[in-house]
Design an enzyme around this catalytic site. Structure first.
Site, PDB file in Angstrom:
ATOM      1  N   GLY A  52      -7.889  -0.920  36.258  1.00 41.08           N
ATOM      2  CA  GLY A  52      -7.920  -2.141  35.466  1.00 41.08           C
ATOM      3  C   GLY A  52      -9.148  -2.942  35.829  1.00 41.08           C
ATOM      4  O   GLY A  52      -9.616  -2.887  36.963  1.00 41.08           O
ATOM      5  N   SER A 131      -9.172 -14.241  36.283  1.00 39.49           N
ATOM      6  CA  SER A 131      -8.945 -15.685  36.262  1.00 39.49           C
ATOM      7  C   SER A 131      -7.495 -16.057  36.527  1.00 39.49           C
ATOM      8  O   SER A 131      -7.212 -17.067  37.159  1.00 39.49           O
ATOM      9  CB  SER A 131      -9.406 -16.258  34.921  1.00 39.49           C
ATOM     10  N   CYS A 166      -2.445 -19.819  32.873  1.00 42.01           N
ATOM     11  CA  CYS A 166      -3.896 -19.628  32.812  1.00 42.01           C
ATOM     12  C   CYS A 166      -4.348 -19.506  31.356  1.00 42.01           C
ATOM     13  O   CYS A 166      -3.880 -18.621  30.635  1.00 42.01           O
ATOM     14  CB  CYS A 166      -4.279 -18.370  33.591  1.00 42.01           C
TER      15      CYS A 166
END
Length: 182
Positions: A52, A131, A166
């Site tokens: 990933g 993030s 997020c």
């Protein structure tokens, strides 16, 4: 021109299974969602390796291709392929400019590969990048310590928690799983 970025990738291990999941959001700059269903988690090397990425999309695709070539060259040896990719990434003038992180895993090992030439083997059974990584990782740790959920359930639940917190993470999840016995 700003790069496409923003994502959350989480890997968890439990009961002989390893699972990597990621969301599908691709963001440019600080606010423009360009795509909501990108596939940032893949199976590599005859479906024996999971990977990933977080970071620049074009950069990540370049790294996936390079990593797959290293896996082929080293007959699927995850550690050797990761170290060789990290060496190239750090020393090659073109690769050195790539901005991405990779989580790669086989049934026995999980690694983070960085553009600084780092190959990090986490101490814990979960790790996250991107993030929303801190949110997903915190959720995964809590679920691993306090529930009997499967690795897949932990990854899916934790990524959904990250997506709620997020702005660079969404609920369009891609989740891949490997077992030690396969």
């Amino acid at each position: 021109m700003e790069q496409f970025r923003g994502t959350t990738i989480l890997c968890a291990r439990r009961n002989g299974k390893v699972v990597i999941g990621g969301d599908g959001q691709v963001t440019i700059g600080q606010s423009l969602v360009m795509k909501s269903n990108a596939k940032k988690v893949r199976r590599l090397f005859q479906n024996k390796i999971l990977a990933g990425f977080a970071g620049g999309t074009a950069d990540a695709f370049t790294l996936f291709e390079r990593f797959e070539n290293k896996l082929e060259k080293h007959q699927g040896n995850l550690m050797r392929a990761a170290v060789e990719l990290a060496k190239d990434w750090r020393s090659d003038r073109v690769l050195r400019r790539l901005e991405a992180l990779l989580i790669v895993a086989d049934p026995d090992n999980t690694l983070i590969i960085t553009g600084n030439g780092d190959v990090i083997e986490p101490d814990q059974d979960s790790v996250a990048i991107g993030s929303g990584g801190p949110y997903a990782h915190a959720a995964a740790r809590a679920l691993m310590d306090n529930t009997k959920l499967t690795a897949r359930q932990i990854v899916e639940t934790s990524l959904n928690i990250a997506a709620d917190m997020c702005v660079f993470t969404n609920h369009n999840l891609i989740v891949e799983e490997l077992s030690k016995d396969k």
